[in-house]
Motif scaffolding. Structure first.
Motif, PDB file in Angstrom:
ATOM      1  N   PHE A 156     -12.850 -10.688   4.457  1.00 52.39           N
ATOM      2  CA  PHE A 156     -12.106 -12.014   4.265  1.00 52.39           C
ATOM      3  C   PHE A 156     -12.105 -12.402   2.919  1.00 52.39           C
ATOM      4  O   PHE A 156     -12.862 -13.550   2.694  1.00 52.39           O
ATOM      5  CB  PHE A 156     -12.471 -13.040   5.323  1.00 52.39           C
ATOM      6  CG  PHE A 156     -12.798 -12.355   6.720  1.00 52.39           C
ATOM      7  CD1 PHE A 156     -11.697 -12.514   7.687  1.00 52.39           C
ATOM      8  CD2 PHE A 156     -13.884 -12.263   7.304  1.00 52.39           C
ATOM      9  CE1 PHE A 156     -11.475 -12.105   8.876  1.00 52.39           C
ATOM     10  CE2 PHE A 156     -14.092 -11.789   8.622  1.00 52.39           C
ATOM     11  CZ  PHE A 156     -12.774 -11.881   9.411  1.00 52.39           C
ATOM     12  N   PRO A 157     -11.482 -11.844   1.870  1.00 52.10           N
ATOM     13  CA  PRO A 157     -11.652 -12.124   0.506  1.00 52.10           C
ATOM     14  C   PRO A 157     -11.214 -13.643   0.260  1.00 52.10           C
ATOM     15  O   PRO A 157     -11.611 -14.118  -0.587  1.00 52.10           O
ATOM     16  CB  PRO A 157     -10.785 -10.952  -0.172  1.00 52.10           C
ATOM     17  CG  PRO A 157     -10.025 -10.278   0.839  1.00 52.10           C
ATOM     18  CD  PRO A 157     -10.752 -10.602   2.149  1.00 52.10           C
ATOM     19  N   PHE A 158     -10.035 -14.060   1.093  1.00 49.50           N
ATOM     20  CA  PHE A 158      -9.214 -15.445   0.814  1.00 49.50           C
ATOM     21  C   PHE A 158     -10.174 -16.158   1.106  1.00 49.50           C
ATOM     22  O   PHE A 158     -10.278 -17.345   0.582  1.00 49.50           O
ATOM     23  CB  PHE A 158      -7.912 -15.262   1.472  1.00 49.50           C
ATOM     24  CG  PHE A 158      -7.011 -14.354   0.963  1.00 49.50           C
ATOM     25  CD1 PHE A 158      -6.396 -14.572  -0.283  1.00 49.50           C
ATOM     26  CD2 PHE A 158      -6.594 -13.520   1.684  1.00 49.50           C
ATOM     27  CE1 PHE A 158      -5.453 -13.538  -0.846  1.00 49.50           C
ATOM     28  CE2 PHE A 158      -5.728 -12.501   1.276  1.00 49.50           C
ATOM     29  CZ  PHE A 158      -5.177 -12.514   0.063  1.00 49.50           C
ATOM     30  N   LEU A 159     -10.774 -16.132   2.264  1.00 48.31           N
ATOM     31  CA  LEU A 159     -11.984 -17.027   2.455  1.00 48.31           C
ATOM     32  C   LEU A 159     -13.010 -17.258   1.801  1.00 48.31           C
ATOM     33  O   LEU A 159     -13.516 -18.207   1.161  1.00 48.31           O
ATOM     34  CB  LEU A 159     -12.491 -16.864   4.109  1.00 48.31           C
ATOM     35  CG  LEU A 159     -13.477 -17.677   4.778  1.00 48.31           C
ATOM     36  CD1 LEU A 159     -12.910 -19.175   5.036  1.00 48.31           C
ATOM     37  CD2 LEU A 159     -13.858 -17.243   6.027  1.00 48.31           C
TER      38      LEU A 159
ATOM     39  N   PHE B 151     -17.945  -8.947  -6.824  1.00 45.20           N
ATOM     40  CA  PHE B 151     -16.756  -9.822  -6.382  1.00 45.20           C
ATOM     41  C   PHE B 151     -16.878 -11.328  -7.177  1.00 45.20           C
ATOM     42  O   PHE B 151     -15.824 -11.817  -7.641  1.00 45.20           O
ATOM     43  CB  PHE B 151     -16.803 -10.096  -4.961  1.00 45.20           C
ATOM     44  CG  PHE B 151     -15.634 -10.428  -4.316  1.00 45.20           C
ATOM     45  CD1 PHE B 151     -14.557  -9.556  -4.099  1.00 45.20           C
ATOM     46  CD2 PHE B 151     -15.270 -11.560  -4.123  1.00 45.20           C
ATOM     47  CE1 PHE B 151     -13.207  -9.812  -3.487  1.00 45.20           C
ATOM     48  CE2 PHE B 151     -14.046 -12.267  -3.681  1.00 45.20           C
ATOM     49  CZ  PHE B 151     -13.030 -11.298  -3.279  1.00 45.20           C
ATOM     50  N   ILE B 152     -18.109 -11.789  -7.279  1.00 43.58           N
ATOM     51  CA  ILE B 152     -18.270 -12.965  -8.083  1.00 43.58           C
ATOM     52  C   ILE B 152     -17.798 -13.015  -9.432  1.00 43.58           C
ATOM     53  O   ILE B 152     -17.604 -13.872 -10.168  1.00 43.58           O
ATOM     54  CB  ILE B 152     -19.463 -13.833  -7.725  1.00 43.58           C
ATOM     55  CG1 ILE B 152     -19.615 -13.935  -6.191  1.00 43.58           C
ATOM     56  CG2 ILE B 152     -19.772 -14.899  -8.568  1.00 43.58           C
ATOM     57  CD1 ILE B 152     -20.958 -14.342  -5.898  1.00 43.58           C
TER      58      ILE B 152
ATOM     59  N   VAL C 153     -15.946 -19.891  -3.042  1.00 40.37           N
ATOM     60  CA  VAL C 153     -16.195 -19.819  -4.373  1.00 40.37           C
ATOM     61  C   VAL C 153     -15.668 -21.027  -5.176  1.00 40.37           C
ATOM     62  O   VAL C 153     -16.191 -21.615  -5.925  1.00 40.37           O
ATOM     63  CB  VAL C 153     -16.024 -18.518  -5.114  1.00 40.37           C
ATOM     64  CG1 VAL C 153     -16.176 -18.492  -6.429  1.00 40.37           C
ATOM     65  CG2 VAL C 153     -16.897 -17.320  -4.386  1.00 40.37           C
ATOM     66  N   SER C 154     -14.333 -20.988  -4.953  1.00 40.23           N
ATOM     67  CA  SER C 154     -13.483 -22.410  -5.641  1.00 40.23           C
ATOM     68  C   SER C 154     -14.245 -23.635  -5.253  1.00 40.23           C
ATOM     69  O   SER C 154     -14.235 -24.503  -6.005  1.00 40.23           O
ATOM     70  CB  SER C 154     -12.253 -22.265  -5.236  1.00 40.23           C
ATOM     71  OG  SER C 154     -11.857 -22.361  -4.027  1.00 40.23           O
TER      72      SER C 154
ATOM     73  N   LEU D 160     -22.111 -13.107   3.633  1.00 39.69           N
ATOM     74  CA  LEU D 160     -21.583 -13.059   2.336  1.00 39.69           C
ATOM     75  C   LEU D 160     -20.890 -11.830   1.982  1.00 39.69           C
ATOM     76  O   LEU D 160     -19.827 -11.628   1.485  1.00 39.69           O
ATOM     77  CB  LEU D 160     -22.320 -13.414   1.028  1.00 39.69           C
ATOM     78  CG  LEU D 160     -22.723 -14.974   1.012  1.00 39.69           C
ATOM     79  CD1 LEU D 160     -23.854 -15.042  -0.135  1.00 39.69           C
ATOM     80  CD2 LEU D 160     -21.646 -15.737   0.472  1.00 39.69           C
ATOM     81  N   TYR D 161     -21.719 -10.703   2.314  1.00 37.65           N
ATOM     82  CA  TYR D 161     -21.085  -9.196   1.960  1.00 37.65           C
ATOM     83  C   TYR D 161     -19.754  -9.264   3.004  1.00 37.65           C
ATOM     84  O   TYR D 161     -18.926  -8.448   2.466  1.00 37.65           O
ATOM     85  CB  TYR D 161     -22.104  -8.207   2.467  1.00 37.65           C
ATOM     86  CG  TYR D 161     -21.668  -6.967   2.607  1.00 37.65           C
ATOM     87  CD1 TYR D 161     -21.336  -6.241   1.710  1.00 37.65           C
ATOM     88  CD2 TYR D 161     -21.760  -6.296   4.100  1.00 37.65           C
ATOM     89  CE1 TYR D 161     -20.892  -4.675   1.878  1.00 37.65           C
ATOM     90  CE2 TYR D 161     -21.283  -5.035   4.000  1.00 37.65           C
ATOM     91  CZ  TYR D 161     -20.837  -4.092   3.195  1.00 37.65           C
ATOM     92  OH  TYR D 161     -20.415  -2.850   3.176  1.00 37.65           O
ATOM     93  N   ILE D 162     -19.910  -9.621   4.471  1.00 43.37           N
ATOM     94  CA  ILE D 162     -18.788  -9.446   5.333  1.00 43.37           C
ATOM     95  C   ILE D 162     -17.460 -10.189   4.920  1.00 43.37           C
ATOM     96  O   ILE D 162     -16.232  -9.695   4.719  1.00 43.37           O
ATOM     97  CB  ILE D 162     -19.121  -9.620   6.402  1.00 43.37           C
ATOM     98  CG1 ILE D 162     -20.004  -8.562   7.017  1.00 43.37           C
ATOM     99  CG2 ILE D 162     -17.912  -9.831   7.578  1.00 43.37           C
ATOM    100  CD1 ILE D 162     -20.397  -8.569   8.668  1.00 43.37           C
TER     101      ILE D 162
END
Length: 114
Positions: free
Chosen positions: A100-103, A66-67, A108-109, A93-95
């Protein structure tokens, strides 16, 4: 009349009940069933530890995947988390990546500074 304690049969029966599904003489010969029971407890512990490490590797792979959209590797991401004093474990982090990909994207940003 003398008092009779529980004898060898009940002590043996405990092991026979535990080793009920084992193969060959390990289920009905006391010495072998006792050894098999002790070995099974040891294997249960080690397999639990192995299973735990397998799941941790799986979580790291998914988070790393994902990163990689931002061009960062997992170890660099974790280092940046520690530098920013953000305490999140691998499972969280996995969850976040799955549910919650937007969170996770915001985290990350914030870390990258974009």
């Amino acid at each position: 009349m003398t008092r009779v304690k529980k004898g060898k049969k009940t002590r043996k029966r405990k092991f026979f009940l535990v080793t009920k599904g084992f193969r060959n003489r390990r289920k009905n010969v006391f010495r072998l069933s006792k050894q098999a029971y002790i070995k099974s407890l040891y294997k249960k512990y080690t397999d639990f530890k192995k299973r735990k490490s397998i799941f941790k590797k799986k979580w790291i792979k998914i988070v790393n995947n994902f990163i990689s959209f931002w061009g960062i590797k997992y170890n660099k991401f974790i280092r940046l988390l520690k530098l920013k004093n953000i305490i999140i474990n691998k499972y969280i982090l996995y969850i976040l990546t799955l549910n919650f990909p937007f969170l996770f994207q915001k985290i990350v940003s914030y870390i990258i500074g974009c």
